[in-house]
Design an enzyme around this catalytic site. Sequence first.
Site, PDB file in Angstrom:
ATOM      1  N   HIS A  82       0.847  -1.193   0.000  1.00 42.88           N
ATOM      2  CA  HIS A  82       0.000   0.000   0.000  1.00 42.88           C
ATOM      3  C   HIS A  82       0.874   1.231   0.000  1.00 42.88           C
ATOM      4  CE1 HIS A  82      -3.530   2.469   0.837  1.00 42.88           C
ATOM      5  NE2 HIS A  82      -2.757   3.170   1.644  1.00 42.88           N
ATOM      6  N   ASP A 161     -15.454   2.613   7.162  1.00 42.77           N
ATOM      7  CA  ASP A 161     -14.487   3.598   6.659  1.00 42.77           C
ATOM      8  C   ASP A 161     -15.136   4.527   5.640  1.00 42.77           C
ATOM      9  OD1 ASP A 161     -11.782   4.706   6.477  1.00 42.77           O
ATOM     10  OD2 ASP A 161     -11.917   4.017   4.417  1.00 42.77           O
ATOM     11  N   ARG A 168     -15.301  12.706   7.992  1.00 39.99           N
ATOM     12  CA  ARG A 168     -14.017  13.379   8.315  1.00 39.99           C
ATOM     13  C   ARG A 168     -13.703  14.449   7.277  1.00 39.99           C
ATOM     14  NH1 ARG A 168     -10.082   8.765   7.975  1.00 39.99           N
ATOM     15  NH2 ARG A 168      -8.515  10.355   8.363  1.00 39.99           N
ATOM     16  N   SER A 183      -8.051   3.976   9.277  1.00 41.58           N
ATOM     17  CA  SER A 183      -8.740   3.941   7.985  1.00 41.58           C
ATOM     18  C   SER A 183      -7.970   3.049   6.998  1.00 41.58           C
ATOM     19  CB  SER A 183      -8.857   5.377   7.459  1.00 41.58           C
ATOM     20  OG  SER A 183      -9.160   5.396   6.096  1.00 41.58           O
ATOM     21  N   LYS A 187      -8.724  -1.482   6.026  1.00 42.53           N
ATOM     22  CA  LYS A 187      -8.894  -2.036   4.674  1.00 42.53           C
ATOM     23  C   LYS A 187      -7.827  -3.090   4.384  1.00 42.53           C
ATOM     24  CE  LYS A 187      -9.201   2.317   3.495  1.00 42.53           C
ATOM     25  NZ  LYS A 187      -9.316   3.652   2.948  1.00 42.53           N
TER      26      LYS A 187
END
Length: 434
Positions: A82, A161, A168, A183, A187
């Site tokens: 990621h 999320d 947010r 967050s 995932k």
Amino acid sequence: MHFLDLILKKRNRGRLTPEEIDYFISGYVMGNIPDYQVSAMLMAIWFCGLDTEETAHLTFAMRDSGDTIDLAGIRGTTIDKHSTGGVADTTTLIVAPLVAACGLKVAKMSGRGLGHTGGTLDKLESIPGFSTEIDMDLFQDLVSRNGLCVMGQTAELVPADKLLYALRDVTGTVDNISLIAASIMSKKLALGSDIIVLDVKTGNGAFMPETSEAVKLAQAMVAIGKSAGRKIQALVTDMNQPLGDAVGNALEVAHALEILQGRSDGDLKTVSLSLAARLLVAAGIEPDEAMAVARLNRELDSGNALETLARMVEAQGGDPRVCEDLTLLPKADRIIEVKSAQTGFISRIHTNEVGVCALLLGAGRERKDDAVDPAVGIRTAVRLGDPVSKGDLLASFHVNNTRHLDEAMARFTNALEIGPSAPEPNPLIYNTIV
Ligand code: URA
């Protein structure tokens, strides 16, 4: 339990218990707690913080708010990577086929670009025919058979999320390390990969410009991953200039392919090799990073990594010939050269502005449902510290729609500062958190 009591507890710097966090998340997802109370809780968290255990528990509660994906049926070691997002940050297209060529199983759910940063799904979909809308059975089957598959995130994954992020975004509570870590990691954890490598960007094109904050975010995410029993590590890498030379979907695919074809070197390749090497070592395929990099270079030289990507492209409906013949990628109508008006050295690049210029040409989207033009974008010709003379090429703009062209050219010229001397080079990798 009353949610008001939990808001007051956090506002008064109290510590939320796992049961209270579960009540918060499940109550919100079920529609039992209104947005205005959750907004107040998010702001209380923003001011008073969450400690390591609260952050981990928030992540687990978010992960468990929807489907989780069990990859246990896939034989071999499953991996995920990621990036927190940057400009010309195309590492997935290089890391995924490289490590798959070494026998790892890459089960990757990616996102679309938003704002000045690009997204892997948009990039891959610029390959003619390529589809990222795949059902879960086919996803697992392709990962098993080909070693890699990239699909879009399903609506059922981490619904908490989606709701929290939207709130947010409009309540000034995005930029909190615990909330960002929860967050992202909710995932990652919803997908059951054995090993996770994170690339946390820092610099003026990153979501976290300050390196100290990026390191804290990386540490928070690694701590969450470990408390969930995952093998996880993070690199904190530079985003004070675009990572690669191409910004825009098909252009970034082309640059990634040039690297896989062995025709291009540079920072994008270096960061990709570091991320891939970390995965090989964590999986026990190679004993150390130097051996891992040597192995990865062999996979590049033999054409194995490129062939692995071609297999993925074909399996997902795309034209695999693009891997050899870049002219099959979408092309813009016009290429416009941007030249330097001064002589000196590239002393600063406002990286987020370069991303915005590509967005203005149509490569990105401001709103979630905007369409992107796969062919357009910017191919940069200079990097930080390069000497330039008046009239030298700074970049080529690949253009279809000229609506915002003048603005993009003007902003690009301002985004590249030219000074009398070269700046001190930034490290490419600032920190490794294991
Ligand atoms: N990316 C995410 O997925 N979540 C955040 O909160 C920030 C960046």
